[in-house]
Write a protein that holds these residues in place. Structure first.
Motif, PDB file in Angstrom:
ATOM      1  N   ARG A 124      44.312  49.055  50.077  1.00 56.30           N
ATOM      2  CA  ARG A 124      43.459  48.386  49.105  1.00 56.30           C
ATOM      3  C   ARG A 124      42.834  47.149  49.723  1.00 56.30           C
ATOM      4  O   ARG A 124      43.251  46.665  50.758  1.00 56.30           O
ATOM      5  N   LYS A 125      41.806  46.636  49.058  1.00 54.44           N
ATOM      6  CA  LYS A 125      41.171  45.368  49.425  1.00 54.44           C
ATOM      7  C   LYS A 125      41.913  44.256  48.681  1.00 54.44           C
ATOM      8  O   LYS A 125      42.369  44.455  47.562  1.00 54.44           O
ATOM      9  N   LEU A 126      42.023  43.108  49.308  1.00 51.97           N
ATOM     10  CA  LEU A 126      42.599  41.946  48.639  1.00 51.97           C
ATOM     11  C   LEU A 126      41.543  41.342  47.727  1.00 51.97           C
ATOM     12  O   LEU A 126      40.359  41.268  48.086  1.00 51.97           O
ATOM     13  N   THR A 127      41.945  40.894  46.574  1.00 54.38           N
ATOM     14  CA  THR A 127      41.021  40.300  45.612  1.00 54.38           C
ATOM     15  C   THR A 127      40.849  38.815  45.901  1.00 54.38           C
ATOM     16  O   THR A 127      41.669  38.197  46.606  1.00 54.38           O
ATOM     17  N   ASP A 128      39.798  38.221  45.336  1.00 55.96           N
ATOM     18  CA  ASP A 128      39.564  36.784  45.501  1.00 55.96           C
ATOM     19  C   ASP A 128      40.763  35.969  45.038  1.00 55.96           C
ATOM     20  O   ASP A 128      41.134  34.998  45.683  1.00 55.96           O
ATOM     21  N   SER A 129      41.380  36.361  43.940  1.00 54.36           N
ATOM     22  CA  SER A 129      42.523  35.599  43.425  1.00 54.36           C
ATOM     23  C   SER A 129      43.744  35.697  44.335  1.00 54.36           C
ATOM     24  O   SER A 129      44.559  34.798  44.366  1.00 54.36           O
ATOM     25  N   GLU A 130      43.850  36.785  45.094  1.00 51.79           N
ATOM     26  CA  GLU A 130      44.974  36.940  46.023  1.00 51.79           C
ATOM     27  C   GLU A 130      44.763  36.141  47.308  1.00 51.79           C
ATOM     28  O   GLU A 130      45.722  35.789  47.981  1.00 51.79           O
ATOM     29  N   ARG A 131      43.526  35.879  47.615  1.00 51.94           N
ATOM     30  CA  ARG A 131      43.220  35.127  48.825  1.00 51.94           C
ATOM     31  C   ARG A 131      43.372  33.659  48.545  1.00 51.94           C
ATOM     32  O   ARG A 131      43.545  32.823  49.302  1.00 51.94           O
TER      33      ARG A 131
END
Length: 163
Positions: free
Chosen positions: A156-163
Motif C-alpha cells: 500500500r501507499k502511505l497516507t499523508d496522516s501516516e507520514r
C-alpha cells in the motif's frame, strides 16, 4: 581493502559497543553523526559503504559491498538484513570463474527495513518507504510505500496522516 575490513571486523567483535564507533568510522566510507551499528556485521570492503546521520543498523547485517551501498539519514535497518550488491551470471560456464556483477544499492532517507529482509543489487528504496520483515526486494521501491513478500511487492501507499 578486504584484509583491512577483516581486521577491523575482528577488532570490533572484541571491543565493547560504546568503544566501537571510531572503528566503524575507520571501516566505512562514511558514518554520519549519531548513527549506530550493532555487531556482528559482515562486509567485504567497508569503504564502499556510506551511512547517513541518525541511522541504526541492527545486529547481523550483511553488506556485499563490491559496489556502492548508500544508506541515508534516519534509516532503521532491522537485524539480519542483507544487502547484495553482487550477483552472478546465468551462464553456468561464466559462473565457473566466480564471475560477479555489481550494481549499487541506494536507501534514501527515513526508510525502515524490517528484519531478515534482502535488498538485491541495483535497487533504490525511496524516501520514507517501509520494507516488511523477510521481504526480498528485487526492484526499486517508490517513496512512501510499504512493500513485503518474496518477491517484494507494494502492499500500500502511505497516507499523508501516516507520514
Amino acid at each position: 581493502m578486504r584484509k583491512n575490513a577483516e581486521r577491523l571486523l575482528r577488532q570490533i567483535a572484541n571491543t565493547e559497543s560504546e568503544l566501537q564507533p571510531p572503528l566503524w568510522r575507520e571501516l566505512f566510507g562514511a558514518l554520519g553523526e549519531d548513527s549506530w551499528v550493532r555487531a556482528p556485521l559482515f562486509c567485504e570492503y567497508g569503504k564502499s559503504v556510506r551511512i547517513g546521520n541518525h541511522t541504526f543498523l541492527n545486529a547481523g547485517v550483511t553488506l556485499l559491498d563490491g559496489t556502492a551501498i548508500t544508506i541515508g539519514n534516519n534509516v532503521l535497518v532491522g537485524p539480519n538484513v542483507q544487502f547484495y550488491g553482487a550477483s552472478h551470471p546465468v551462464d553456468h560456464i561464466e559462473r565457473r570463474d566466480w564471475t560477479a556483477r555489481w550494481k549499487p544499492i541506494l536507501v534514501e532517507d527515513d526508510v525502515w527495513i524490517g528484519g531478515n529482509a534482502v535488498i538485491c543489487q541495483g535497487v533504490t528504496i525511496g524516501a520514507r518507504a517501509i520494507v516488511g520483515a523477510g521481504a526480498v526486494v528485487l526492484k526499486d521501491v517508490p517513496p512512501d510505500t510499504v512493500v513485503g513478500g518474496n518477491p517484494a511487492r507494494i502492499i500500500r501507499k502511505l497516507t499523508d496522516s501516516e507520514r
